[in-house]
Design a protein around this motif. Sequence first.
Motif, PDB file in Angstrom:
ATOM      1  N   HIS A 133       0.840  -1.196   0.000  1.00  0.00           N
ATOM      2  CA  HIS A 133       0.000   0.000   0.000  1.00  0.00           C
ATOM      3  C   HIS A 133       0.871   1.240   0.000  1.00  0.00           C
ATOM      4  CE1 HIS A 133      -3.832   2.129   0.740  1.00  0.00           C
ATOM      5  NE2 HIS A 133      -3.077   2.988   1.411  1.00  0.00           N
ATOM      6  N   VAL A 134       0.470   2.239  -0.792  1.00  0.00           N
ATOM      7  CA  VAL A 134       1.168   3.518  -0.881  1.00  0.00           C
ATOM      8  C   VAL A 134       0.258   4.612  -0.338  1.00  0.00           C
ATOM      9  CG1 VAL A 134       2.222   5.212  -2.417  1.00  0.00           C
ATOM     10  CG2 VAL A 134       2.471   2.778  -2.911  1.00  0.00           C
ATOM     11  N   TRP A 135       0.805   5.410   0.584  1.00  0.00           N
ATOM     12  CA  TRP A 135       0.077   6.552   1.138  1.00  0.00           C
ATOM     13  C   TRP A 135       0.690   7.845   0.636  1.00  0.00           C
ATOM     14  CZ3 TRP A 135      -4.383   5.956   3.559  1.00  0.00           C
ATOM     15  CH2 TRP A 135      -4.642   4.791   4.292  1.00  0.00           C
ATOM     16  N   ASN A 136      -0.161   8.797   0.272  1.00  0.00           N
ATOM     17  CA  ASN A 136       0.272  10.157  -0.031  1.00  0.00           C
ATOM     18  C   ASN A 136      -0.337  11.109   0.989  1.00  0.00           C
ATOM     19  OD1 ASN A 136       1.681   9.271  -2.305  1.00  0.00           O
ATOM     20  ND2 ASN A 136      -0.120   9.487  -3.624  1.00  0.00           N
ATOM     21  N   MET A 137       0.426  12.136   1.355  1.00  0.00           N
ATOM     22  CA  MET A 137       0.006  13.035   2.425  1.00  0.00           C
ATOM     23  C   MET A 137      -0.714  14.262   1.868  1.00  0.00           C
ATOM     24  SD  MET A 137       1.076  11.640   5.290  1.00  0.00           S
ATOM     25  CE  MET A 137       1.304  12.906   6.541  1.00  0.00           C
ATOM     26  N   GLU A 138      -1.913  14.489   2.377  1.00  0.00           N
ATOM     27  CA  GLU A 138      -2.639  15.704   2.032  1.00  0.00           C
ATOM     28  C   GLU A 138      -2.117  16.876   2.866  1.00  0.00           C
ATOM     29  OE1 GLU A 138      -6.873  14.868   0.177  1.00  0.00           O
ATOM     30  OE2 GLU A 138      -6.884  14.648   2.362  1.00  0.00           O
ATOM     31  N   GLY A 139      -2.569  18.074   2.501  1.00  0.00           N
ATOM     32  CA  GLY A 139      -2.189  19.273   3.227  1.00  0.00           C
ATOM     33  C   GLY A 139      -3.079  20.422   2.812  1.00  0.00           C
ATOM     34  N   LEU A 140      -2.739  21.604   3.253  1.00  0.00           N
ATOM     35  CA  LEU A 140      -3.532  22.778   2.920  1.00  0.00           C
ATOM     36  C   LEU A 140      -3.692  22.893   1.404  1.00  0.00           C
ATOM     37  CD1 LEU A 140      -3.327  26.256   4.485  1.00  0.00           C
ATOM     38  CD2 LEU A 140      -3.184  26.042   2.006  1.00  0.00           C
ATOM     39  N   GLY A 141      -4.933  23.022   0.952  1.00  0.00           N
ATOM     40  CA  GLY A 141      -5.216  23.092  -0.473  1.00  0.00           C
ATOM     41  C   GLY A 141      -5.769  21.808  -1.042  1.00  0.00           C
ATOM     42  N   SER A 142      -5.620  20.695  -0.325  1.00  0.00           N
ATOM     43  CA  SER A 142      -6.085  19.415  -0.843  1.00  0.00           C
ATOM     44  C   SER A 142      -7.588  19.403  -1.109  1.00  0.00           C
ATOM     45  CB  SER A 142      -5.733  18.285   0.126  1.00  0.00           C
ATOM     46  OG  SER A 142      -4.340  18.061   0.155  1.00  0.00           O
ATOM     47  N   ASP A 143      -8.338  20.128  -0.285  1.00  0.00           N
ATOM     48  CA  ASP A 143      -9.795  20.142  -0.438  1.00  0.00           C
ATOM     49  C   ASP A 143     -10.279  21.240  -1.372  1.00  0.00           C
ATOM     50  OD1 ASP A 143      -9.281  22.367   1.072  1.00  0.00           O
ATOM     51  OD2 ASP A 143     -10.557  21.817   2.761  1.00  0.00           O
ATOM     52  N   GLY A 144      -9.360  21.958  -2.015  1.00  0.00           N
ATOM     53  CA  GLY A 144      -9.733  22.994  -2.962  1.00  0.00           C
ATOM     54  C   GLY A 144      -9.801  24.387  -2.386  1.00  0.00           C
ATOM     55  N   ARG A 145      -9.722  24.507  -1.057  1.00  0.00           N
ATOM     56  CA  ARG A 145      -9.748  25.852  -0.464  1.00  0.00           C
ATOM     57  C   ARG A 145      -8.414  26.547  -0.698  1.00  0.00           C
ATOM     58  NH1 ARG A 145     -11.393  24.982   5.633  1.00  0.00           N
ATOM     59  NH2 ARG A 145     -10.089  23.127   5.311  1.00  0.00           N
ATOM     60  N   SER A 146      -8.490  27.853  -0.944  1.00  0.00           N
ATOM     61  CA  SER A 146      -7.268  28.615  -1.191  1.00  0.00           C
ATOM     62  C   SER A 146      -6.955  29.524  -0.013  1.00  0.00           C
ATOM     63  CB  SER A 146      -7.412  29.455  -2.463  1.00  0.00           C
ATOM     64  OG  SER A 146      -8.467  30.385  -2.332  1.00  0.00           O
ATOM     65  N   VAL A 147      -5.672  29.727   0.220  1.00  0.00           N
ATOM     66  CA  VAL A 147      -5.192  30.636   1.257  1.00  0.00           C
ATOM     67  C   VAL A 147      -4.189  31.584   0.618  1.00  0.00           C
ATOM     68  CG1 VAL A 147      -3.919  30.830   3.414  1.00  0.00           C
ATOM     69  CG2 VAL A 147      -5.552  28.959   3.111  1.00  0.00           C
ATOM     70  N   ALA A 148      -4.452  32.885   0.721  1.00  0.00           N
ATOM     71  CA  ALA A 148      -3.557  33.869   0.122  1.00  0.00           C
ATOM     72  C   ALA A 148      -2.147  33.709   0.670  1.00  0.00           C
ATOM     73  CB  ALA A 148      -4.070  35.278   0.404  1.00  0.00           C
ATOM     74  N   LEU A 179      -4.904   8.235   0.848  1.00  0.00           N
ATOM     75  CA  LEU A 179      -4.531   9.567   1.314  1.00  0.00           C
ATOM     76  C   LEU A 179      -4.547   9.629   2.833  1.00  0.00           C
ATOM     77  CD1 LEU A 179      -6.687  11.568  -1.229  1.00  0.00           C
ATOM     78  CD2 LEU A 179      -4.197  11.785  -1.023  1.00  0.00           C
ATOM     79  N   LEU A 180      -3.473  10.158   3.395  1.00  0.00           N
ATOM     80  CA  LEU A 180      -3.410  10.461   4.816  1.00  0.00           C
ATOM     81  C   LEU A 180      -3.514  11.967   4.998  1.00  0.00           C
ATOM     82  CD1 LEU A 180      -0.452   8.271   6.193  1.00  0.00           C
ATOM     83  CD2 LEU A 180      -2.887   7.910   6.572  1.00  0.00           C
ATOM     84  N   SER A 181      -4.409  12.392   5.857  1.00  0.00           N
ATOM     85  CA  SER A 181      -4.591  13.819   6.114  1.00  0.00           C
ATOM     86  C   SER A 181      -4.309  14.099   7.585  1.00  0.00           C
ATOM     87  CB  SER A 181      -6.017  14.255   5.762  1.00  0.00           C
ATOM     88  OG  SER A 181      -6.205  15.625   6.030  1.00  0.00           O
ATOM     89  N   PRO A 182      -3.147  14.691   7.904  1.00  0.00           N
ATOM     90  CA  PRO A 182      -2.779  14.888   9.303  1.00  0.00           C
ATOM     91  C   PRO A 182      -3.425  16.097   9.957  1.00  0.00           C
ATOM     92  CG  PRO A 182      -1.036  15.674   7.891  1.00  0.00           C
ATOM     93  CD  PRO A 182      -2.076  15.061   6.977  1.00  0.00           C
ATOM     94  N   GLY A 183      -4.074  16.955   9.179  1.00  0.00           N
ATOM     95  CA  GLY A 183      -4.621  18.171   9.761  1.00  0.00           C
ATOM     96  C   GLY A 183      -3.515  19.159  10.070  1.00  0.00           C
TER      97      GLY A 183
END
Length: 264
Positions: A133-148, A179-183
Amino acid sequence: MSTAKRTVVITGGTRGIGLGMARALLAGGHRVAVCGTDLDRIEKLRAELTGTVLVQPADTSDRVQLSELWDATVDRFGPVHVWINNAGVSHRRAPLWSLTESETRKVVDTNLIGVINGCAVAIAGMAESGGGHVWNMEGLGSDGRSVAGLTGYGATKRAVTYLTKGLADEVPAQVSVGLLSPGMVVTDLLTHGYGDDAELAKARKVFNILADHVDTVAPWLADQALTQTRNGAHVAWLTTGKVMRRFAAAPFRRRDLFDSPESA
């Protein structure tokens, strides 16, 4: 922690969340290989980490180096069961057009090209060795929200989410991806790039509500990485429900995550 002993590779495993997961896995008796690019840290961890561990230099933007990491792990421990593409960097918080080409290229090379390289090496190797199994790490932006100020970083994380979902339809039999999402986790990646102390102080108010220390999140992620290995799995620490509960409790609960050596 899963009782069946596994061999796990963690890219970017010499600091932050990656190192936290490595420590948790080693404490559970698993075989762990980690890589990084800071040679001083690598030497320090070789002397410090206990258990069945391999610490090797590797730049994830170079597929040859990741292939060498794979080969070294297999030679030392046998088949790789889980590969975690954790290596990631950010850029200073500034409009994308004001960043230098080298700043943006480093983020894209590490966060996207590095993940593609890790997936290519691990999936091909697992297909030959019977699965994994291969895991990739999510982060800010993964859900489509943008941060200036974090457009470049967020774009790479959005791409990683798409990449992983696409790979779930492509992987060979007995190989799976997720996908792993650590928050929000208190590492230098979270606090990197703020323009001044006042800006960081404002951000810390939110971090103290939603973020957690590495030692809180990493053992949970490590356990999930071993046990939730269905194809297309999405494991998230900071769920929508948890966010709502924390904001509701914030007026009655004081947290200072930065008043601790662990926040360094």
